[in-house]
Motif scaffolding. Structure first.
Motif, mmCIF file in Angstrom:
data_model
loop_
_atom_site.group_PDB
_atom_site.id
_atom_site.type_symbol
_atom_site.label_atom_id
_atom_site.label_comp_id
_atom_site.label_asym_id
_atom_site.label_seq_id
_atom_site.Cartn_x
_atom_site.Cartn_y
_atom_site.Cartn_z
ATOM 1 N N LEU A 59 7.201 1.234 0.435
ATOM 2 C CA LEU A 59 8.021 0.262 0.791
ATOM 3 C C LEU A 59 8.278 0.440 2.244
ATOM 4 C CD1 LEU A 59 9.600 -2.486 -0.045
ATOM 5 C CD2 LEU A 59 11.534 -1.110 -0.589
ATOM 6 N N ALA A 63 15.328 -4.018 1.291
ATOM 7 C CA ALA A 63 15.898 -4.929 0.650
ATOM 8 C C ALA A 63 15.949 -6.404 1.415
ATOM 9 C CB ALA A 63 17.087 -4.780 0.000
ATOM 10 N N GLY A 680 9.787 -7.724 -3.451
ATOM 11 C CA GLY A 680 9.938 -6.287 -2.810
ATOM 12 C C GLY A 680 9.903 -6.625 -1.403
ATOM 13 N N HIS A 683 4.694 -3.533 1.614
ATOM 14 C CA HIS A 683 4.123 -2.124 1.330
ATOM 15 C C HIS A 683 3.075 -1.755 1.973
ATOM 16 C CE1 HIS A 683 6.742 -3.870 -2.178
ATOM 17 N NE2 HIS A 683 7.161 -2.545 -2.435
ATOM 18 N N TYR A 695 8.208 1.674 -4.230
ATOM 19 C CA TYR A 695 8.003 0.400 -4.217
ATOM 20 C C TYR A 695 9.371 -0.433 -4.407
ATOM 21 C CZ TYR A 695 7.844 0.785 -9.041
ATOM 22 O OH TYR A 695 8.572 1.313 -10.376
ATOM 23 N N SER A 696 9.280 -1.760 -4.258
ATOM 24 C CA SER A 696 10.265 -2.616 -4.883
ATOM 25 C C SER A 696 10.090 -3.760 -5.818
ATOM 26 C CB SER A 696 11.222 -3.076 -3.648
ATOM 27 O OG SER A 696 12.320 -3.789 -4.057
ATOM 28 N N ASP A 698 12.825 -5.710 -6.690
ATOM 29 C CA ASP A 698 14.002 -6.105 -6.950
ATOM 30 C C ASP A 698 14.389 -6.476 -5.293
ATOM 31 O OD1 ASP A 698 16.501 -7.174 -7.139
ATOM 32 O OD2 ASP A 698 17.350 -5.330 -8.439
ATOM 33 N N SER A 703 14.486 0.689 -3.435
ATOM 34 C CA SER A 703 12.962 1.241 -3.841
ATOM 35 C C SER A 703 13.343 1.791 -5.203
ATOM 36 C CB SER A 703 12.454 2.118 -2.753
ATOM 37 O OG SER A 703 13.028 3.268 -2.743
#
Length: 829
Positions: A59, A63, A680, A683, A695-696, A698, A703
């Motif tokens: 990521l 956020a 997310g 990436h 990764y995300s 959310d 992450s």
């Protein structure tokens, strides 16, 4: 080792089969029918002679949240807000007393919102508005963590309360993306992510994030397409007025200041602003009162004029004409509403002059041509000007009486010509039904210095409140004027691609020279003659044998164009002089079982890209054909151009990661491949030497980490015959990556009779309790347990220790030993 089981005369020879290199995978044909070097399955791997587990993704955007405060789970539903009557902080815990009972149980703990909808002001000084995990203290008191000094906190019952409030816009869901290259900054590249409340500019050099606001009152919902062209980034939404971000700004034509009110009137062609938008004015020439700096738009007069307010004082001032530029804080609207067709002027031959190549012509009542426009010299009997007839030039400055542009003409003193001669000059004109503003297209492509867009909607309304009416036709395209994203040619008959048959436009692809491929749902066409004037443009049908299913999957490599169709992936080839070769079998034939699993409801969202000699195709795959359980592009299938075969089926984030876009961007000296997901962000692929994905899923968290679920299955080894065999031994050459030790399971299965896959060995056991050290290679020999079958296949799968795999192995070769068994002949009458 002996070639026979024993030394008896009739004993069988030991048969050997295997692969010393690998080229790709084939999921369609039976395992024992695969050719040497082909694999029965390759998940999360890369094949360059050897098979190797892929590197992990990472990521990079962090956020993606706005300044709002989203509601988080778990929460309790409060039917009405409750005023805070008192509050105090002690040891970084705030306890609030409420004006009335909250109705929650003392044992409860959940997220509740501090603050009112649409207002980020907290009722408590020193405590930010937002969602907090609150603990119930008693019937009318709550507590939550908040760092700061101990002491009483004075509540303000005006700005905020405690309640349950779902603030969707605070969660920055990604709806679209593109790469942006700044040619003025050593080709530094960034990625623009279009989220719900604003856009995010992620710099690939350091992955810093800059917010790019939308025009006041605009929220993006649903798929958005972004494109860089003409030194700006466009944001398209189907049937909605497009937006643009112009990082270099737009030229200020004129500006003036009224001292009594502090109002600065600014004229900028197609400013696209709304009241409340933030702007920066710079380099405006002034004598007394400086208008430059950051401002907020006070009023919008019309499409080309707006006002800002600065301090009063001094005196009225008309600022230097054609100086300065306007840079908006983020995206602005493109021009809309009725199009003002360009003017044409016929002027006396002495009303012009040239100095250092800068041509000045004096015209009567210019109201449409501004700096940045193009003008064409249509006719003249002035000897100096005749060489310019039919050519177009960009306007550097313009007033109501004078137009300036550079042209290859010698110096001429202004007014020295003959008044009996004439010069005819004016804006460029359409070759079709007249120019129009951008017709709210869902997407666009850039080709031959023009934007080519679907022409699905007619412009209407006013410049400040444009409307778009659905034409009810999906087979027409429109082309912008050269280097002008605001003017589009309405060429009615020529660009109606299919003339109303049962077909519609899906995508366009700039192919070769002046060929623009137009891919419809059930056919493919090419537009020729796209250079220069569009008067000679021709549309040719190439084939009705195949059409395009998903626009985002169109990608090219050399003389091949790849795209997803109903029948799978096609790679159309163009032969000499770029004539289309007849459509043959789909490129995806070897992975047809995956094509059968493509979710019909989400198939149009598939995306593809060509990178590093590979075609990456993100698809929404159901668990089984027809299951309809895919939620997005959860898998990426990869075709290796150098091997001429499908290489891998990739999944990310433990299979929960859905790919929205695939992008190629430059962070260092070479390009990288990036994945964008909806929640997310950005990436980077091949970012981690080990086999873990960071990764995300959310937008509120930083992450998560998941193992790369790699697996490789060999072809079916039948030793070149159809006899039933006993499988005795296997030999595998493996190497660990340079940073991590490797441990994998070896699983062997046979067919007819079926032998279910069983783990017959693992690296840890074969090396007496140790994994294969980092950077080391090893040859592993192990027994298979003598299962019987006509063919056998070996599977190598990551060994799970917790949730993290050990190492990222490279498979160099496989060898299997067997002997024929059960040779007796049984006959019946």
């Amino acid at each position: 080792m002996s070639n026979f089981r024993s030394q008896n005369q009739l004993d069988d020879a030991v048969l050997m089969d295997g692969d010393g290199m690998f080229v790709g995978m084939n999921l369609r044909d039976p395992l024992d029918q695969l050719s040497e070097g082909m694999l029965g399955l390759s998940r999360n791997g890369r094949i360059d002679g050897a098979w190797e587990a892929r590197r992990g993704i990472e990521l990079k955007s962090g956020a993606l949240t706005t300044s709002g405060a989203p509601l988080r789970l778990p929460f309790f539903l409060l039917d009405s807000s409750i005023v805070v009557s008192a509050a105090a902080r002690s040891s970084n815990v705030v306890t609030i007393d409420l004006a009335s009972a909250h109705g929650l149980t003392v044992a409860d703990e959940a997220y509740l919102t501090l603050g009112t909808p649409g207002n980020a002001t907290s009722p408590l000084t020193g405590v930010a508005a937002g969602s907090y995990l609150m603990t119930v203290v008693d019937a009318d008191s709550l507590s939550f963590a908040s760092t700061g000094s101990d002491g009483s906190l004075t509540p303000d019952g005006t700005h905020g309360k405690v309640w349950t409030y779902l603030y969707d816009d605070a969660v920055a869901r990604v709806w679209g993306s593109c790469v942006f290259s700044d040619p003025s900054s050593s080709l530094a590249e960034s990625v623009v992510l279009a989220t719900s409340a604003d856009a995010k500019l992620v710099a690939l050099a350091d992955y810093s994030v800059t917010n790019l606001p939308y025009p006041t009152g605009v929220t993006v919902t649903g798929r958005a397409e972004l494109l860089q062209a003409f030194d700006r980034v466009y944001l398209f939404r189907d049937g909605v007025r497009a937006m643009e971000w112009v990082p270099k700004g737009k030229a200020v034509v004129s500006s003036a200041y009224v001292s009594a009110t502090g109002v600065v009137s600014v004229s900028v062609k197609g400013h696209g602003l709304a009241a409340g938008d933030g702007v920066t004015l710079s380099d405006i020439g002034f004598a007394t009162t400086d208008p430059n700096g950051a401002h907020v738009v006070a009023t919008v007069v019309d499409a080309d004029n707006f006002t800002v307010v600065i301090a009063t004082g001094g005196g009225d001032e008309t600022y230097t004409v054609n100086t300065g530029k306007l840079v908006a804080d983020g995206f602005t609207h493109v021009l809309g509403g009725p199009y003002t067709q360009p003017q044409t002027f016929e002027i006396a031959g002495n009303a012009y002059g040239v100095s250092g190549g800068l041509v000045r012509v004096t015209v009567p009542s210019n109201s449409t041509i501004k700096a940045g426009d193009f003008v064409t010299v249509y006719d003249s009997d002035v000897s100096y000007i005749m060489a310019l007839i039919g050519k177009s030039y960009q306007v550097t400055a313009a007033t109501s009486t004078d137009i300036y542009f550079y042209a290859p003409v010698g110096n001429v003193t202004y007014g020295s010509g003959s008044g009996s001669q004439f010069i005819q000059i004016g804006g460029r004109f359409s070759v079709g039904g007249g120019f129009m503003h951008m017709p709210a297209p869902p997407w666009a492509v850039y080709f031959q210095r023009r934007l080519w867009v679907p022409y699905f909607y007619d412009n209407g309304g006013t410049a400040s409140a444009p409307t778009y009416t659905d034409k009810g036709e999906r087979d027409q395209i429109a082309a912008s004027d050269i280097l002008d994203g605001d003017s589009y040619d309405q060429i009615f008959s020529q660009f109606r691609i299919t003339a109303g048959i049962a077909d519609y436009l899906v995508g366009m692809y700039p192919f070769f020279n002046d060929y623009l491929m137009v891919l419809n749902r059930n056919s493919i066409h090419v537009v020729k003659g796209t250079q220069g004037s569009l008067s000679d443009t021709q549309v040719h049908e190439l084939t009705r044998e195949v059409g395009c299913l998903a626009r985002g999957t169109i990608a090219g490599q050399g003389n091949r164009v790849f795209f997803l169709s109903d029948n799978g992936v096609y790679g159309l080839e163009f032969q000499d002089e770029y004539d289309l070769r007849g459509v043959q079998e789909p490129l995806s034939k070897p992975v047809q079982p995956l094509m059968d699993r493509v979710n019909k409801r989400l198939a149009t969202e598939a995306v593809g890209i060509y990178f590093n000699n590979r075609y990456f195709l993100a698809l929404p795959l159901d668990t089984l054909a027809g299951a309809d359980d895919a939620t997005g592009n959860n898998s990426v299938v990869i075709f290796n151009m150098l091997n001429g075969a499908w290489e891998s089926l990739d999944t990310y984030g433990g299979g929960m990661f859905n790919v929205l876009d695939l992008l190629i961007g430059q962070a260092g000296k070479k390009n990288d491949l990036y994945l964008v997901n909806e929640v997310g962000g950005l990436h980077l692929t091949d970012a981690r030497e080990n086999a873990t994905d960071v990764y995300s899923l959310d937008a509120l968290s930083t992450s998560d980490t998941a193992a790369v679920d790699y697996e490789v299955q060999s072809r079916g080894y039948n030793m070149g015959n159809l006899e039933r065999k006993k499988y005795h031994r296997a030999q595998v050459q493996l190497q660990s990556n340079r940073e991590n030790a490797t441990d994998v399971d070896f699983i062997f299965s046979t067919e007819d009779p079926d032998s279910p896959g069983e783990t017959v060995a693992d690296v840890d056991t074969l090396l007496d309790g140790s994994p294969l050290p980092a950077g080391e290679a090893g040859t592993f020999r192990f027994r298979l347990g003598n299962p019987r079958g006509i063919y056998g296949a070996l599977t190598i799968r990551r060994k799970v220790i917790g949730v993290v795999p050990i190492g990222r192995p490279e498979l160099a070769s496989i060898k299997i030993d067997s002997t024929v068994t059960n040779r007796q002949t049984i006959s019946q009458q």
